[in-house]
Design an enzyme around this catalytic site. Structure first.
Site, PDB file in Angstrom:
ATOM      1  CG  LEU A   1      -2.197  -0.779   1.204  1.00 19.49           C
ATOM      2  CD1 LEU A   1      -2.864  -0.757   2.575  1.00 19.49           C
ATOM      3  CD2 LEU A   1      -3.156  -0.249   0.147  1.00 19.49           C
ATOM      4  CG  ASP A   2       1.041   3.876  -3.358  1.00 20.15           C
ATOM      5  OD1 ASP A   2       1.999   3.114  -3.545  1.00 20.15           O
ATOM      6  OD2 ASP A   2       0.259   4.239  -4.258  1.00 20.15           O
ATOM      7  N   PRO A   3       2.270   4.972   0.814  1.00 18.70           N
ATOM      8  CG  PRO A   3       4.406   5.874   1.148  1.00 18.70           C
ATOM      9  CD  PRO A   3       3.556   5.190   0.109  1.00 18.70           C
TER      10      PRO A   3
ATOM     11  NE  ARG B   1       0.251   5.530  -6.784  1.00 15.41           N
ATOM     12  CZ  ARG B   1       1.509   5.414  -7.222  1.00 15.41           C
ATOM     13  NH1 ARG B   1       2.136   6.462  -7.704  1.00 15.41           N
ATOM     14  NH2 ARG B   1       2.140   4.267  -7.175  1.00 15.41           N
TER      15      ARG B   1
END
Length: 327
Positions: free
Chosen positions: A49-51, A206
């Site tokens: 998971l992205d930050p 994204r």
């Protein structure tokens, strides 16, 4: 007598945790590693998971990380997302350098305008949510080629792309075939749009939103992203991120009682049919030999858990015929 928690962490295990916005997946994993009730040589997570993304992160240890690729291959992931139109970001999310539509070069605005004219006049601004949702769902359902974002954990020559991007190295990571199982627009109040999407392995939400925006001659970036589901595993069963907020030592027995569905065995982590061995086949399997079984037939190449008569898992096998399996 051993507690349920101590016994759980002795065998291959999984843990459903809710990652808040801020830390990277590896940082969040290390925070949990320091709190584990037993010494685990190696733990890992099942999907980055992205930050700035939140939601379900599955972590595992005691050999459970060997299931990583199988889980990626077999389980879809479901996300709730909120995007902002008219402004894009170099990272595709709220953490990057922003650029508005008016700041684009004339040739890029012309390209987007042409793109908008090609979609039969459907627009985020002019059309209702049902029309927009139907158009997007029809366009993206199934397989589609997706750009690999330059700010991602994907690697080029052994280095993560985000390292190269931060160093100013220009790269072309190319495109990959991704799969969209379902995409639903939940709310549309320009310039904000909320949607839920179920995707296959490796899909960047994204980039998907950037592609959705471009379909309508727009630009945009994600403001919020939450992973809600990985295969059968639900965010609603995960341990709350506030458990780590105080930095106090975790009372694992209380945590187990409060979040019982967050503690997974290997079987629960990757649900498969199973076969139980007699003493002879137990010996054969333990020495890497093919085994025959008399239970319900499986399809060729189907994976199964192999157990002793007392339910102890010996490992995983692949069915090579209706009644023969190999480890």
């Amino acid at each position: 007598m051993e507690s349920l928690v101590e016994n759980h962490f002795k065998n291959p295990w999984g843990l459903l945790v809710n990652k808040g916005r801020g830390p990277s997946s590896c940082q969040f994993l290390n925070m949990w590693k320091k709190q584990l009730p037993t010494t685990t040589k190696k733990i890992g997570h099942f999907g980055t998971l992205d930050p700035l993304a939140a939601g379900l992160l599955i972590i595992g240890g005691q050999g459970a990380s060997k299931l990583n690729q199988l889980i990626h291959d077999r389980f879809s992931k479901t996300y709730f997302a909120e995007g902002f139109l008219g402004v894009r970001s170099d990272t595709g999310d709220a953490g990057g350098i922003k650029q508005s539509y008016d700041e684009l070069m004339p040739e890029e605005r012309a390209r987007l305008h042409l793109k908008a004219e090609q979609n039969l006049g459907i627009s985020f601004k002019r059309n209702n949510i049902e029309q927009v949702s139907g158009f997007i769902r029809e366009y993206f359902s199934g397989e589609y080629l997706q750009r690999v974002p330059k700010y991602s954990a994907a690697k080029l020559n052994g280095r993560p792309l985000y390292d190269l991007a931060r160093a100013g190295v220009a790269v072309n990571p190319g495109v990959k075939m991704r799969k969209i199982f379902n995409l639903e627009i939940l709310a549309l109040e320009y310039p904000r749009i909320k949607f839920r999407v179920e995707v296959g392995e490796g899909t960047y939400i994204r980039t998907l939103f950037e592609d959705m925006a471009e379909l309508f001659g727009e630009i945009g970036h994600l403001e919020y992203l939450t992973r809600e589901k990985v295969g059968p595993h639900l965010l609603s069963n995960a341990i709350d991120p506030q458990v780590l907020a105080s930095n106090a030592k975790i009372d694992w027995q209380s945590l187990y009682q409060k979040f019982p569905k967050a503690f997974l065995t290997a079987e629960q982590l990757l649900p498969l049919p199973d076969i139980k061995l007699d003493q002879i086949n137990d010996f054969e399997f333990s020495h890497g030999h093919q085994i025959a079984y008399n239970e319900d037939a499986f399809t060729e190449h189907q994976l199964v858990w192999v157990k002793r008569a007392n339910q102890q898992i010996l490992g995983m096998a692949e069915a090579i015929s209706s009644r023969t399996a190999r480890c």
